[in-house]
Design an enzyme around this catalytic site. Structure first.
Site, PDB file in Angstrom:
ATOM      1  N   GLY A 101       0.797  -1.220   0.000  1.00 23.56           N
ATOM      2  CA  GLY A 101       0.000   0.000   0.000  1.00 23.56           C
ATOM      3  C   GLY A 101       0.826   1.264   0.000  1.00 23.56           C
ATOM      4  N   SER A 157       4.556  -5.886  -2.636  1.00 20.31           N
ATOM      5  CA  SER A 157       4.599  -4.467  -2.975  1.00 20.31           C
ATOM      6  C   SER A 157       5.363  -3.708  -1.884  1.00 20.31           C
ATOM      7  CB  SER A 157       3.179  -3.934  -3.178  1.00 20.31           C
ATOM      8  OG  SER A 157       3.200  -2.634  -3.722  1.00 20.31           O
TER       9      SER A 157
END
Length: 703
Positions: free
Chosen positions: A282, A368
């Protein structure tokens, strides 16, 4: 004859009474699993370090104590494919006591019908290979479990049912697993914690691992919870997520919670399971450890691992520092979100055995920004020493270096304080969360102009602070500034990582060729963009209406993910530390609209569903169709992730029919390609393109 019969009945009744007394006598092992007695409930309050509770509500049951409990499921990750779940109680008991132990769970002794035997024998071979006989009940046992009892016999990996045996032997028990709405309580180092049970195992959500970072603790290093509590706390629902904007805005500052998913409780030391510690993505500004997309119930069940997911502070609340303005790190440490991760890992060391996990077998993994967080932990050989033994970095945008002082202190934190008219920490602590999020959004929106070389995707991120992190990862691998945490690593990317980010550059639809140069300049700066264009490696296919975005996506994927990942893998292997590289040629995300470029590409994040096979996804067929092919690829992926964690560095599961995954080395450059048919590629990925980047324009972390 009547006198003899009456005498026998009286003797049986007396014997049953003795057994009943044994059954209700409490077992005193403090590591025991605690199973609430559904017949007696009391309301209990929760105590903690301060006025806030250790979970959102208090537990409300008086417990009865049992020993080890393990949920077993032949879980093929297909919809409705959790085949014949049952519960294994390894404690050796007489049959009557085994049945009573099942009853405390709201279950009966397992019936073990012939159709379930293949699944049962498969799971028992995996978790109890040296045990040869178990209590069951096919209906042939006598109702009092005194004279004639059924058992399941394992021999040479095959299960058979035996009836009419003695009931007074000491054997482990197999229970049914149909009453999946119960609660369970475990004893931790600080007190009891109550969670929930389902068909896959046990889950404990919203466990506080640090004090609420509010008031004087806002922007401070996390303070671990150390005060013991006397009453069980309720961990059956997730805790608050950390404040954020994005697609799912909201959250509260009191957010330092973690979740534990486990198939076993109160295991003996020899039966403790490997632990997988997940860090969500995120961009360090959004996300939560309780996101349903990576509910790890299936991973814990199929892999027989304990999975921990956590929240950590995000954005300005997680990465504020002002050393450039003379505010020392003793006052404002910076890297608060990273420090949260370290405290959560230390919580695992202190408490995970209570949830069936082995603290010496922890694997950190993340996707990520979570992959970037894994890179961060690997970059802290002192602070992270002994906290994990293996690491998996999924889709870490490795080109993006850690922030330097200019970006972290001046651009991000200084810019925010200027917008808020603050000159000191007291002023920043007086601002509302909404005010902080608003200026954070402004700073990120302006980031391309302020620091294009570092901020294409992550302006707010961990920084080189000279305390936890002393240099960028490539330099630490090269042996500078204390080196890195030398543990086996798995690292990899998606085929088309960058395509999904093109809309953030205003490119939601096909673009004219003239846009290509501007995109390259945004990512590289003008000079390196001109060099890249001059080499002509990313031509635009004029016959393709979407040729510009295709070329941009290839370049950005190569530059930000694919090639620097390979660069780091080669450097890592050169230190004689095991590393395994992969790439996904196929992903999962069926909800892309037809105009979305990722509808036909393997984009960033399309691996998450395959790694976790979240029940939230699989139980929503109308929105997320999950095919047999999806399940097959998910089994291949998940089995390699959990094998890597189980072995501490080897991703090849035993008895698997897929190609073996070789360790990466700089000469052969073997890379595992996840696809409908899995293969191993040698010679590296896109060598011409990655060679150009390695030698001609270099990566941001090298500048």
């Amino acid at each position: 004859m009547k006198i003899f019969t009456l005498s026998c009945l009286m003797a049986a009744a007396s014997l049953q009474a003795v057994f009943a007394q044994v059954l209700i006598a409490p077992e005193t092992d403090m590591n025991s699993t605690v199973i609430p007695d559904t017949n007696t409930t009391t309301t209990e309050s929760t105590t903690s370090d301060t006025s806030y509770s250790l979970a959102d509500t208090s537990a409300t049951s008086t417990p009865t104590i049992l020993n080890s409990v393990q949920v077993l499921v032949d879980n093929n990750l297909e919809v409705g494919g959790a085949n014949f779940p049952f519960i294994y109680l390894p404690e050796q008991r007489i049959a009557l006591r085994g049945a009573a132990s099942c009853s405390k769970l709201g279950e009966l002794l397992y019936s073990a019908q012939s159709r379930s035997l293949p699944s049962v024998q498969k799971m028992l071979t995996q978790v109890a290979p040296n045990v040869t006989e178990f209590w069951i009940d096919t209906g042939a046992s006598d109702s009092l479990y005194l004279t004639s009892c059924d058992t399941l016999v394992m021999k040479d990996g095959k299960a058979t049912v035996k009836t009419g045996g003695s009931c007074l032997r000491l054997l482990p028990s197999l229970c049914s697993n149909v009453n999946v709405s119960g609660k369970v309580t475990v004893q931790t180092s600080l007190g009891r914690v109550t969670g929930a049970r389902d068909a896959m195992g046990f889950r404990f959500q919203g466990i506080r691992y640090a004090q609420a970072p509010v008031g004087s603790l806002r922007f401070a290093a996390p303070v671990p919870v150390t005060t013991k509590w006397s009453s069980a706390v309720d961990a059956t629902t997730p805790g608050n997520k950390c404040p954020q904007l994005g697609d799912l805005p909201g959250g509260k500052e009191d957010c330092l919670f973690l979740n534990v998913f486990t198939p076993i409780l109160n295991a003996e030391d020899k039966n403790l399971l490997p632990v997988m510690f997940y860090l969500h993505g995120g961009s360090f500004t959004t996300g939560t450890g309780s996101d349903p997309a990576f509910n790890p119930a299936n991973m814990a069940s199929r892999g027989q691992v304990v999975v921990v997911t956590i929240n950590y502070r995000l954005g300005l609340l997680g990465f504020l520092e002002r050393v450039d303005a003379g505010i020392s790190r003793s006052t404002l440490p910076g890297n608060q979100g990273v420090r949260d991760m370290l405290v959560a890992l230390k919580w695992v060391q202190d408490n995970i055995a209570s949830f069936g996990g082995d603290k010496s077998k922890v694997t950190v993994f993340g996707e990520s920004a979570g992959g970037h967080a894994v890179r961060t932990l690997l970059s802290m050989p002192v602070a992270a020493k002994g906290l994990f033994r293996a690491a998996i970095a999924q889709s870490d945008p490795i080109d993006l270096p850690f922030n330097n002082v200019k970006t972290a202190s001046t651009v991000v934190s200084g810019g925010a304080m200027t917008l808020l008219n603050c000159i000191d920490l007291a002023c920043m602590r007086s601002k509302t969360v909404d005010e902080l999020l608003a200026v954070q959004n402004t700073i990120v929106s302006q980031s391309i102009a302020h620091a294009p070389e570092e901020s294409f995707l992550e302006l707010i991120k961990p920084s080189v602070d000279g305390i936890l992190i002393h240099n960028n990862f490539d330099q630490l691998i090269a042996g500078k500034d204390g080196g890195f945490v030398k543990v086996p690593m798995m690292i990899g990317t998606m085929k088309n990582e960058a395509d999904g980010f093109l809309p953030s550059l205003g490119q939601s639809t096909p673009m004219p060729p003239t846009v290509m140069g501007a995109t390259l300049a945004t990512i590289l700066g003008y000079q390196r963009a001109m060099v890249t264009i001059g080499y002509g490696l990313y031509p635009i296919d004029g016959s393709n209406p979407d040729g510009t975005r295709e070329a941009e996506g290839l370049f950005a994927s190569d530059y930000l993910w694919v090639c620097p990942t390979q660069f780091i893998a080669k450097a890592y292997a050169a230190t004689n530390t095991p590393v395994y590289q992969y790439q996904f040629q196929r992903g999962y995300n069926p909800n892309r609209p037809s105009g979305d470029i990722c509808a036909t590409h393997v984009c960033h994040g399309d691996d998450v569903a395959l790694v976790f096979a979240s029940p939230s996804l699989m139980n929503n067929a109308s929105t997320y169709p999950w095919t047999a092919a999806d399940a097959a690829l998910s089994r291949t992926v998940m089995d390699r992730w959990t094998a890597f964690a189980t072995t501490g560095g080897n991703p090849n599961p035993a008895g698997d029919s897929n190609p073996a995954w070789p360790q990466y080395d700089g000469k052969t450059q073997s890379i595992y390609m996840f696809d409908t048919t899995n293969t191993v590629s040698t010679g590296g990925i896109r060598p011409q393109f990655c060679g150009f980047m390695d030698q001609a324009i270099h990566y941001d972390f090298q500048l």
